[in-house]
Design an enzyme around this catalytic site. Sequence first.
Site, PDB file in Angstrom:
ATOM      1  N   ASN A 216       0.850  -1.187   0.000  1.00 50.40           N
ATOM      2  CA  ASN A 216       0.000   0.000   0.000  1.00 50.40           C
ATOM      3  C   ASN A 216       0.890   1.244   0.000  1.00 50.40           C
ATOM      4  OD1 ASN A 216       0.828   0.531   2.694  1.00 50.40           O
ATOM      5  ND2 ASN A 216      -0.889  -0.642   3.524  1.00 50.40           N
ATOM      6  N   GLU A 219       3.458   1.607   2.827  1.00 53.07           N
ATOM      7  CA  GLU A 219       4.570   0.668   2.722  1.00 53.07           C
ATOM      8  C   GLU A 219       5.548   1.093   1.625  1.00 53.07           C
ATOM      9  OE1 GLU A 219       1.610  -2.854   4.284  1.00 53.07           O
ATOM     10  OE2 GLU A 219       2.037  -2.645   2.140  1.00 53.07           O
ATOM     11  N   ASP A 289      -6.914  -7.136   1.245  1.00 52.38           N
ATOM     12  CA  ASP A 289      -6.936  -8.597   1.163  1.00 52.38           C
ATOM     13  C   ASP A 289      -7.713  -9.056  -0.064  1.00 52.38           C
ATOM     14  OD1 ASP A 289      -5.636  -8.623   3.675  1.00 52.38           O
ATOM     15  OD2 ASP A 289      -7.558  -8.582   4.725  1.00 52.38           O
TER      16      ASP A 289
END
Length: 507
Positions: A216, A219, A289
């Site tokens: 993301n 990160e 997810d």
Amino acid sequence: MIHDRGGKRVIAKERDLLELIGKFGSLDVTVIGDAMLDNYMDGEAARMCREAPVPVVDLLETVDRAGGAANTAANVAALGANVRFVGVVGDDTYGRRLLRTIEEAGLYPGDLIVARGRETLSKCRLVANNQLIARIDSGDTQDVDEETEARLVATLAQALSGSDLLIISDYGYGTVTSNVVATLGRLLKHYELPVVVDSKFPERYRELGVTAVKPNYGEVIRLLGLASQPDGRAAQLEPYEEKLLELTGARMVAATLDKEGALIIERDAPSYRTYSDPMPNSHATGAGDTYTAALALALAADADAPTAAECAAAAARIVVSTSGTTVCEQQELLAALSLREKATELGPLLEALREAHDQGKRIVFTNGCFDILHRGHVTYLSKAKSLGDVLVVAVNSDEQVRDQKGPGRPINSLEDRMSVLAGLSCVDFVVPFFEPTPARLIEQVKPHIFVKGGAYTESTLPEAPVAGRLGGRIELLPYLSGQSTTGIVERIRNGSNGSAKAPGGAG
């Protein structure tokens, strides 16, 4: 769906997208990562507490859902694939609740290691009147003990022996230890299968040479040492595309950017953007997810990167439309990719654009035949969208395509061409036109930016006078070299392997 024809990437018709998703059912998938229990305590708050200035919540419902890597596995199962979920739970109440929740999600719990003395990861959310009041996290986050690690590695090795795909969902909570990563490095030398990683620290998997990583925005900027910014995130990351590939060792990086969609980076190919609609943060729980699950399944089903990214973006849009951790069912994804909702007639289009004008949004307009939609078109349309807020694509009628391209064209009907365009997240509206040029349509749409691809100049562009008279800016974007519908058609007819390059064209 985008696939190779004669060496060129082509977006196929709706039936091919349905075929792609249909392949999910034949895939055997291993998911490994940090299992969590997501608990939601939903209630109503109509009064304040006397002890402190906080609301009193009257509890109406308590719901347990699979979270973390368990949610990734649940999404893989909901999308139709066969799943083995390898993870760790504690021998506690939360662990028993999580095992029950995993079974209810259609997953086999037998590959989960029950670690004695370990506290199961849980995230309890208190929600009142659809507003998140508090989140309470608990559970062990240190590396699992040596005994648990050994059992985990043995289970993983057995699961991989029959897998078509590996998904690593590493939240950094102690399941995927350094020894597990090293073991994966050895095991994957014996199995040729796609590996997709969703990790807080994607650089941990650099030596594995994975198929794709899905960091993301937070990160990514940590990895690159950049400062966070609320807007312009895709533009911020574009100069670092090669560095991201180098740091992660992946063949593909799918960097999700919240409201800005995602930036898809591949080796030896132009980057690609997908787009998303802004949603409340409370609706984003578990969307990563879902995105990972759909992206990985599409790649394992032989979709290329743009198609897999569009599939993942569609799945994520479905789950963010509701609050809480949830999954995307295969039938929901099929419905979302039926590609009809953006194709519109003139009246509804103009009404929607009036509202967009009132909101101060910049309207971008382009037009073309878009007969066989290849990667040159996709990259061009993604760039066109980035110039404004709303992208309108006008499509030549079948009769006009025949007049321009000859009696053998179009290959695909107007309805099919519009449907495929509508499946791209960068496209907001698709509308047909039945005249030699879209000049009259431009008069009605009044775009802020008129975009055209190919070798045009303003002096040779038929629509330039009307666009200029309306005060719109004209942007000329080159197509990718070697990408041409005419060239693709010729190679298909001649049975060529696609080694010859054709000049770029609008096709």
